[in-house]
Design a protein around this motif. Structure first.
Motif, PDB file in Angstrom:
ATOM      1  N   ALA A   1       0.855   4.129  -2.931  1.00 48.87           N
ATOM      2  CA  ALA A   1       0.507   5.511  -2.567  1.00 48.87           C
ATOM      3  C   ALA A   1       1.553   6.500  -3.046  1.00 48.87           C
ATOM      4  O   ALA A   1       1.244   7.672  -3.305  1.00 48.87           O
TER       5      ALA A   1
ATOM      6  N   LYS B   1      -0.579   9.902  -9.362  1.00 48.85           N
ATOM      7  CA  LYS B   1      -1.986   9.610  -9.617  1.00 48.85           C
ATOM      8  C   LYS B   1      -2.188   9.372 -11.115  1.00 48.85           C
ATOM      9  O   LYS B   1      -1.729  10.145 -11.949  1.00 48.85           O
TER      10      LYS B   1
ATOM     11  N   GLU C   1      -6.673  -2.515  -4.318  1.00 46.40           N
ATOM     12  CA  GLU C   1      -7.273  -1.349  -3.661  1.00 46.40           C
ATOM     13  C   GLU C   1      -6.771  -0.050  -4.283  1.00 46.40           C
ATOM     14  O   GLU C   1      -7.535   0.914  -4.438  1.00 46.40           O
ATOM     15  N   ALA C   2      -5.499  -0.011  -4.651  1.00 40.56           N
ATOM     16  CA  ALA C   2      -4.964   1.194  -5.291  1.00 40.56           C
ATOM     17  C   ALA C   2      -5.646   1.444  -6.635  1.00 40.56           C
ATOM     18  O   ALA C   2      -5.860   2.602  -7.020  1.00 40.56           O
TER      19      ALA C   2
ATOM     20  N   ALA D   1       0.816  -1.214   0.000  1.00 36.10           N
ATOM     21  CA  ALA D   1       0.000   0.000   0.000  1.00 36.10           C
ATOM     22  C   ALA D   1       0.852   1.267   0.000  1.00 36.10           C
ATOM     23  O   ALA D   1       0.554   2.236  -0.726  1.00 36.10           O
TER      24      ALA D   1
ATOM     25  N   ARG E   1      -8.778   0.186  -7.395  1.00 36.38           N
ATOM     26  CA  ARG E   1     -10.193   0.434  -7.079  1.00 36.38           C
ATOM     27  C   ARG E   1     -10.431   1.877  -6.664  1.00 36.38           C
ATOM     28  O   ARG E   1     -11.460   2.489  -6.999  1.00 36.38           O
ATOM     29  N   SER E   2      -9.475   2.460  -5.966  1.00 35.22           N
ATOM     30  CA  SER E   2      -9.613   3.840  -5.495  1.00 35.22           C
ATOM     31  C   SER E   2      -9.439   4.863  -6.612  1.00 35.22           C
ATOM     32  O   SER E   2      -9.727   6.052  -6.417  1.00 35.22           O
ATOM     33  N   GLY E   3      -8.942   4.408  -7.763  1.00 37.49           N
ATOM     34  CA  GLY E   3      -8.702   5.319  -8.867  1.00 37.49           C
ATOM     35  C   GLY E   3      -7.338   5.985  -8.844  1.00 37.49           C
ATOM     36  O   GLY E   3      -7.048   6.832  -9.680  1.00 37.49           O
ATOM     37  N   HIS E   4      -6.492   5.591  -7.878  1.00 36.27           N
ATOM     38  CA  HIS E   4      -5.182   6.237  -7.787  1.00 36.27           C
ATOM     39  C   HIS E   4      -4.275   5.836  -8.950  1.00 36.27           C
ATOM     40  O   HIS E   4      -3.547   6.678  -9.499  1.00 36.27           O
TER      41      HIS E   4
END
Length: 343
Positions: free
Chosen positions: A232, A236, A256-257, A228, A259-262
């Protein structure tokens, strides 16, 4: 020369087969020049004592116990045609006795690099989703279909790992005039500079790249090291392309990265293969999936057989193997890649 006088080869190439890795012509040469004893990997230890004592070569990566190796007094080389080194034989004893352990993984570098380039281009230009929308009559024309598009040409690129695959990928990227940074703690900076890339820390590769390619092998030090916090740190909207082994990534964190759109991502490898039908990555938007098919080309498999024959000929003449890649004493026991389940 009678068959009994031919050098003996133990063939246990599972999950490969001899028909897979040799062309018919090459296999005929192989059988004409050597006496082949075919068995399963688990069956090697149970072979007759005279077979073990006469074996000059092993084709495959069978488990070899120290007591079995002790009986293999004529062994000169283990040809690992699975190509992922696993810690299932006494490597230190092999090296002490001057027995070569080599892999044929180089054959996969170019095919995997080409698919990696294709995945990156798709993430940049949304080719697959645009095609699916077109089939459904929902296509967006011209600029409307390019709202998230970007160029790979001239982009900032990061490569994590710079073995055979990383170098093959870099050669392809050179045509796109990318500014390429590489993180590989096993290589001195001069080797990277000689290949036209910039040595960089992992943080620099992650934080300054539009595209990040992961081509590092799984070792005892790096399992799950991209998690993660690593995702992060990425820009972006950056693209993350996983080509080597899923074991280097915290896969839920990667999902998750995305899914979050990052970030957006693509992968040819997964934590478990085949992947469960209900695995959430199957339906995750922004994630491009390939079923571990990047290197599985017939031309690549057939190159394995050519490499094996050429190196056997060299060793038969008292020379070192030159075509296959030799395992290194300092790193072989640190490899943690899973063997493949099938071709």
């Amino acid at each position: 020369m009678s068959d009994s006088a031919l050098p003996l080869v133990i063939s246990a190439p599972e999950p490969r087969t001899l028909d897979l890795i040799f062309t018919p012509e090459a296999l005929a040469r192989f059988r004409a020049k050597y006496r082949i004893v075919e068995t399963s990997p688990e069956g090697v230890a149970a072979l007759p004592a005279d077979v073990l004592a006469e074996a000059r070569y092993i084709v495959g990566q069978p488990p070899i116990a120290p007591e079995t190796l002790e009986r293999m007094t004529a062994l000169r080389c283990v040809f690992n045609v699975e190509s992922n080194l696993i810690n299932n034989m006494p490597y230190e004893t092999l090296f002490t006795r001057g027995i070569h352990v080599v892999t044929t993984g180089l054959v996969f570098a170019e095919p995997v690099a080409e698919l990696g380039l294709a995945l990156a281009l798709n993430l940049a230009r949304d080719i697959v989703d645009a095609d699916l929308a077109f089939r459904q009559g929902k296509e967006l024309w011209g600029g409307d279909g390019n709202r998230t598009a970007r160029l790979l040409s001239g982009a900032d690129v990061g490569i994590i790992g710079f073995g055979d695959l990383g170098r093959a990928l870099n050669r392809l990227l050179s045509g796109f005039r990318t500014r390429t940074k590489v993180f590989d703690p096993w290589l001195p900076p001069s080797i990277l500079i000689e290949n036209g890339v910039e040595p960089a820390t992992l943080d620099a590769v992650l934080s300054t790249s539009d595209f990040v390619f992961v081509v590092a092998s799984v070792t005892s030090e790096n399992q799950g090291f991209l998690g993660a916090e690593a995702f992060a740190r990425m820009r972006k909207g950056a693209a993350f392309v996983l080509l080597s082994r899923a074991g280097v990534v915290d896969f839920p964190a990667l999902m998750e990265a995305v899914r979050s759109g990052h970030i957006v991502a693509a992968s040819d490898v997964f934590p478990e293969e085949p992947l469960a039908q209900d695995h959430p990555v199957r339906t995750l938007p922004g994630f491009l999936r390939s079923a571990h098919r990047a290197g599985a080309l017939d031309i690549a498999f057939k190159r394995m057989g050519d490499m094996v024959l050429e190196d056997m000929d060299l060793i038969d003449r008292g020379l070192p193997p030159m075509r296959s890649k030799r395992a290194e004493r300092e790193t072989v026991s640190r490899m943690r890649s899973k063997p493949v389940d099938k071709n």
